[in-house]
Scaffold this active site. Structure first.
Site, mmCIF file in Angstrom:
data_model
loop_
_atom_site.group_PDB
_atom_site.id
_atom_site.type_symbol
_atom_site.label_atom_id
_atom_site.label_comp_id
_atom_site.label_asym_id
_atom_site.label_seq_id
_atom_site.Cartn_x
_atom_site.Cartn_y
_atom_site.Cartn_z
ATOM 1 N N ARG A 227 0.845 -1.184 0.000
ATOM 2 C CA ARG A 227 0.000 0.000 0.000
ATOM 3 C C ARG A 227 0.886 1.241 0.000
ATOM 4 O O ARG A 227 1.921 1.278 0.668
ATOM 5 C CB ARG A 227 -0.931 0.007 1.217
ATOM 6 C CG ARG A 227 -2.120 -0.936 1.093
ATOM 7 C CD ARG A 227 -3.045 -0.475 -0.025
ATOM 8 N NE ARG A 227 -4.196 -1.353 -0.222
ATOM 9 C CZ ARG A 227 -4.247 -2.331 -1.104
ATOM 10 N NH1 ARG A 227 -3.192 -2.593 -1.856
ATOM 11 N NH2 ARG A 227 -5.349 -3.061 -1.241
ATOM 12 N N HIS A 275 -0.400 0.532 -10.248
ATOM 13 C CA HIS A 275 -1.137 -0.441 -9.430
ATOM 14 C C HIS A 275 -1.593 -1.630 -10.286
ATOM 15 O O HIS A 275 -2.768 -2.023 -10.272
ATOM 16 C CB HIS A 275 -2.339 0.229 -8.748
ATOM 17 C CG HIS A 275 -2.726 -0.460 -7.471
ATOM 18 N ND1 HIS A 275 -3.201 0.223 -6.366
ATOM 19 C CD2 HIS A 275 -2.720 -1.774 -7.103
ATOM 20 C CE1 HIS A 275 -3.476 -0.633 -5.393
ATOM 21 N NE2 HIS A 275 -3.192 -1.846 -5.821
#
Length: 312
Positions: A227, A275
């Site tokens: 993250r 991502h």
């Protein structure tokens, strides 16, 4: 009879895959948008889909007993005030192989100097520099869950030494040395590569800060596939511009999409991806639901169950 509501952009495909498994006693209803009419919504006791979507209907399902997320991260379901009176599972067990491909694709490129050789090719220059190797290099895993464990196994295949930093578990045999608690600085000393796989929680926010980056050797590379909140991006930019870190491979960021004016775009020795380190492979995720459904019927522990207090 258990009633499953699938709320996902891929709802119909998930329904097709799960229906094909012919699970006992399961009734399935699939929609794409939380604003769609949900017939007999109070009767759904099972829920499946992307966290950002299903978090919008959790308050409307009083009989909910279990929700299966189709992603590894479940942050939308952990916001203050959200219900915790049901079982929540994520899909972290299906991403290990893809994450290993991503991480070691970059590590091999870095170690063997592949980018420099390609640049030499473009210039018509015969490059005789000897390549490096991953063998005997030290990989540090900041987080050794299912993804970290897969990375550890791949690292050992390449003859690397593997360290792991975890809250308390030491279940992965491929990790040679474990560190916990206050041992974080000792964990990173001497690393060649630091790979972050941690979830986004209050405890992990900016865990990789200026002091931790300073404790890494100046040749070390940072890889973040967990993250974006784990890394203090300003401190990372400063370390890279100052030559105090070998480089960084980043797939996750504090703000996504990463703004075009963000300094990371112009930071040396930095590889940025949007991502995309691992994608949702629907048959794998449907298969995880089917396995967990049978476990649910038997009253067995579910794979990937999330601890609401820990946040993962």
């Amino acid at each position: 009879m258990p009633r499953l509501l699938i709320l996902s952009q891929d709802a119909l495909e998930y329904k097709r895959l799960i229906s094909a498994a012919d699970l006992p006693g399961l009734s399935i209803f699939a929609i794409h948008d939380p604003s769609d009419t949900i017939p007999c919504g109070a009767g759904f006791d099972l829920l499946m889909g992307e966290p950002a979507l299903i978090s919008q209907v959790v308050p409307c399902l009083p009989e909910l007993r279990w929700a299966q997320c189709t992603w590894a991260g479940v942050e939308p379901l952990l916001r203050p005030g959200m219900r915790r009176d049901y079982k929540l599972t994520n899909a972290r067990h299906v991403y290990g192989a893809q994450m290993s491909e991503y991480v070691f694709g970059y590590l091999l490129m870095i170690a063997r100097g592949s980018l420099g050789r390609w640049q030499a090719q473009q210039a018509g220059r015969w490059d005789t520099a000897l390549p490096g190797t991953l063998r005997r290099k030290t990989l540090g895993l900041l987080g050794v869950g299912s993804i970290g464990a897969h990375l550890a196994g791949t690292a050992r295949h390449f003859g690397m030494h593997v360290r792991g930093y975890t809250r308390f578990s030491e279940s992965c045999a491929a990790v040679e040395t474990y560190y916990h608690g206050e041992d974080l600085s000792a964990f990173v000393v001497g690393l060649d590569y630091l790979v972050c796989t941690l979830p986004g929680t209050n405890a992990t926010r900016h865990l990789v800060d200026a002091s931790l980056l300073a404790a890494l050797p100046p040749h070390a590379w940072l890889v973040n596939i967990g993250r974006g909140s784990t890394v203090d991006e300003a401190a990372l930019v400063e370390a890279l511009h100052g030559g105090r870190l070998g480089g960084a491979v980043l797939d996750v960021f504090q703000q996504e999409p990463l703004p075009s004016e963000h300094p990371l775009w112009r930071t040396p020795n930095t590889f940025i991806t949007a991502h995309v380190a691992a994608k949702n492979y629907l048959p794998d995720i449907a298969g995880l639901f089917c396995e967990n459904y049978l476990r649910f019927l038997r009253g067995d522990a579910l794979r990937g169950q999330v601890d609401f207090d820990l946040g993962y």
